[in-house]
Write a protein that holds these residues in place. Structure first.
Motif, short mmCIF file in Angstrom:
data_model
loop_
_atom_site.label_atom_id
_atom_site.label_comp_id
_atom_site.label_asym_id
_atom_site.label_seq_id
_atom_site.Cartn_x
_atom_site.Cartn_y
_atom_site.Cartn_z
N SER A 282 29.79 33.38 45.25
CA SER A 282 30.35 34.57 44.62
C SER A 282 29.97 35.73 45.53
O SER A 282 28.84 36.23 45.50
CB SER A 282 29.75 34.78 43.21
N ALA A 283 30.90 36.14 46.38
CA ALA A 283 30.60 37.13 47.42
C ALA A 283 30.28 38.50 46.82
O ALA A 283 30.97 38.97 45.92
CB ALA A 283 31.77 37.24 48.39
N VAL A 284 29.24 39.12 47.35
CA VAL A 284 28.83 40.45 46.88
C VAL A 284 29.87 41.51 47.26
O VAL A 284 30.23 42.35 46.44
CB VAL A 284 27.45 40.81 47.49
N ASP A 285 30.36 41.44 48.48
CA ASP A 285 31.32 42.44 48.97
C ASP A 285 32.37 41.72 49.80
O ASP A 285 32.34 41.74 51.03
CB ASP A 285 30.57 43.47 49.83
N PRO A 286 33.32 41.03 49.15
CA PRO A 286 34.27 40.16 49.84
C PRO A 286 35.01 40.81 51.00
O PRO A 286 35.15 40.21 52.07
CB PRO A 286 35.25 39.75 48.73
N LYS A 287 35.48 42.03 50.80
CA LYS A 287 36.26 42.68 51.83
C LYS A 287 35.47 42.83 53.12
O LYS A 287 35.97 42.54 54.22
CB LYS A 287 36.72 44.05 51.34
N ASN A 288 34.23 43.29 53.02
CA ASN A 288 33.43 43.52 54.22
C ASN A 288 32.66 42.28 54.69
O ASN A 288 32.02 42.32 55.74
CB ASN A 288 32.44 44.67 53.95
N VAL B 48 29.51 48.78 35.72
CA VAL B 48 29.67 47.52 36.45
C VAL B 48 28.59 47.40 37.50
O VAL B 48 27.98 48.40 37.90
CB VAL B 48 31.08 47.46 37.08
N GLY B 49 28.34 46.18 37.94
CA GLY B 49 27.32 45.97 38.96
C GLY B 49 27.77 46.38 40.34
O GLY B 49 27.20 47.28 40.97
N LEU B 50 28.82 45.72 40.84
CA LEU B 50 29.25 45.91 42.22
C LEU B 50 30.67 46.47 42.26
O LEU B 50 31.64 45.72 42.13
CB LEU B 50 29.18 44.57 42.97
N LEU B 51 30.78 47.76 42.47
CA LEU B 51 32.09 48.40 42.47
C LEU B 51 33.02 47.86 43.55
O LEU B 51 34.23 47.86 43.39
CB LEU B 51 31.93 49.92 42.66
N ALA C 118 33.13 44.68 44.65
CA ALA C 118 33.47 43.28 44.48
C ALA C 118 34.85 43.11 43.88
O ALA C 118 35.29 43.91 43.05
CB ALA C 118 32.42 42.59 43.61
N ASP C 119 35.55 42.06 44.28
CA ASP C 119 36.89 41.83 43.78
C ASP C 119 36.93 41.68 42.26
O ASP C 119 37.86 42.15 41.61
CB ASP C 119 37.50 40.58 44.43
N ASN C 120 35.92 41.00 41.70
CA ASN C 120 35.96 40.80 40.24
C ASN C 120 35.89 42.14 39.50
O ASN C 120 36.59 42.34 38.51
CB ASN C 120 34.88 39.83 39.76
N ALA C 121 35.09 43.07 40.00
CA ALA C 121 35.00 44.40 39.38
C ALA C 121 36.31 45.17 39.57
O ALA C 121 36.87 45.70 38.60
CB ALA C 121 33.85 45.18 39.99
N ARG C 122 36.79 45.21 40.78
CA ARG C 122 38.01 45.97 41.09
C ARG C 122 39.19 45.44 40.27
O ARG C 122 39.98 46.22 39.71
CB ARG C 122 38.32 45.86 42.58
N GLU C 123 39.31 44.11 40.17
CA GLU C 123 40.45 43.52 39.47
C GLU C 123 40.35 43.71 37.95
O GLU C 123 41.36 43.90 37.28
CB GLU C 123 40.57 42.04 39.83
N ARG C 124 39.14 43.65 37.39
CA ARG C 124 38.99 43.89 35.96
C ARG C 124 39.38 45.33 35.62
O ARG C 124 40.06 45.58 34.62
CB ARG C 124 37.55 43.60 35.53
#
Length: 317
Positions: free
Chosen positions: A91-97, A156-159, A161-167
């Motif tokens: 579960s990547a912390v910061d997928p984009k980077n 949210v925890g990690l702004l 992260a994809d899961n945060a952005r998508e939610r």
């Protein structure tokens, strides 16, 4: 305190999976690397434990980074590859980077993603929720809780992260055009103290707020605690994600309007089983688009008792 919890959880999981035996050293390692310390992952651990019982030729490990930071997680991935791990699910912390680094890992071992996808990476597959759909479910709960509209703040925890952005995207899409507004979302880097302080600060800055939304599993319990301490339970609506015991208790007693849950048990179980097959050269379980969606569900007062009973049984296994 956080590190002690992580060490304890890892030790317990190792004992449960029999990883301390001499024979384990001769088996191929499949690792599940999470994004930070949270009780949410205990459910995934139960799924990994079930998979271990069906994969006796593998050594299954669930790893917690010491800190919810991309650099820390990347060092953990590098260490696993150096140690010869046959497969890693992360579960990547910061997928984009992290894409470039994840591609490096994918070139050395079988790589799957879960919880928060890294769609631009060379991972074999993603197994987890559709976070946009989860966000839409939360948006529907917000509309139901605030029929006359109101201002909402999210946590949210990690702004990044994809899961945060998508939610957040799913929520905004659902409430668009209504009188319900998501006026702010505050990140905490999976720091429990900061998570609670974010709620306190939001209440102080916006006394007219009508609704608070916890986007990560621990955010809703922190919201509940702050509102309880402030004597505002029942006065401000709460919408949550995931199945933390405090969250489920709040849904049961009516203080929390509802929570959108996932199925991390299935991520751990199905993910490890799929990874073992891919390691063996069998990719028949990987769909053409590389995405395996495990559907979520909405828990409210009408079904919380049944869900809590199911959770209790699941964690016994």
């Amino acid at each position: 305190m956080k590190r002690l919890w992580i060490a304890g959880a890892s030790a317990l999981l190792s004992m449960a999976l029999g990883l301390g035996s001499a024979g384990a050293a001769d088996k191929k390692v499949l690792a599940f690397v999470v994004n930070g310390a949270s009780d949410f992952w205990k459910i995934a651990e139960a799924g990994v434990k079930k998979a271990q019982g069906e994969l006796p030729d593998y050594n299954l490990q669930l790893k917690y980074p010491e800190q919810a930071a991309a650099a820390v997680q990347q060092r953990m991935l590098d260490d696993l590859v150096a140690a010869g791990a046959a497969g890693i699910m992360v579960s990547a912390v910061d997928p984009k980077n992290q894409t470039e680094h994840l591609n490096k890992i994918a070139g050395q071992t079988v790589l799957l993603t879960t919880d928060s996808d890294a769609p631009q990476s060379k991972r074999v597959a993603y197994i987890g929720s559709s976070n946009v759909e989860l966000g839409k479910d939360a948006g529907k709960l917000m509309l139901k809780a605030l029929p006359n509209g109101g201002k909402c703040v999210g946590f949210v925890g990690l702004l990044g992260a994809d899961n945060a952005r998508e939610r957040i995207e799913g929520v905004k899409e659902t409430i668009k055009g209504s009188k319900v507004e998501l006026v702010d979302v505050r990140g905490d880097e999976i720091d429990q103290t900061r998570a609670k302080r974010n709620v306190e600060d939001a209440l102080a800055a916006m006394p007219d707020v009508s609704c608070l939304v916890g986007f990560y599993s621990y955010n809703t319990p922190r919201i509940y605690e702050v509102l309880k301490e402030a004597g505002k339970l029942g006065k401000i609506k709460i919408i949550g994600f995931d199945e933390d015991p405090i969250t489920l208790g709040g849904v049961k007693d009516g203080a929390i309007d509802g929570t959108v849950v996932q199925q991390p048990f299935e991520w751990g179980y199905q993910g490890m089983k799929l990874m073992a097959k891919v390691v063996q050269g069998d990719k028949s379980g990987v769909p053409a688009n590389g995405i395996i969606i495990v559907p979520g569900k909405v828990i409210d007062k009408s079904n919380v008792d049944d869900f809590m009973a199911q959770m209790k049984q699941m964690l016994k296994k």
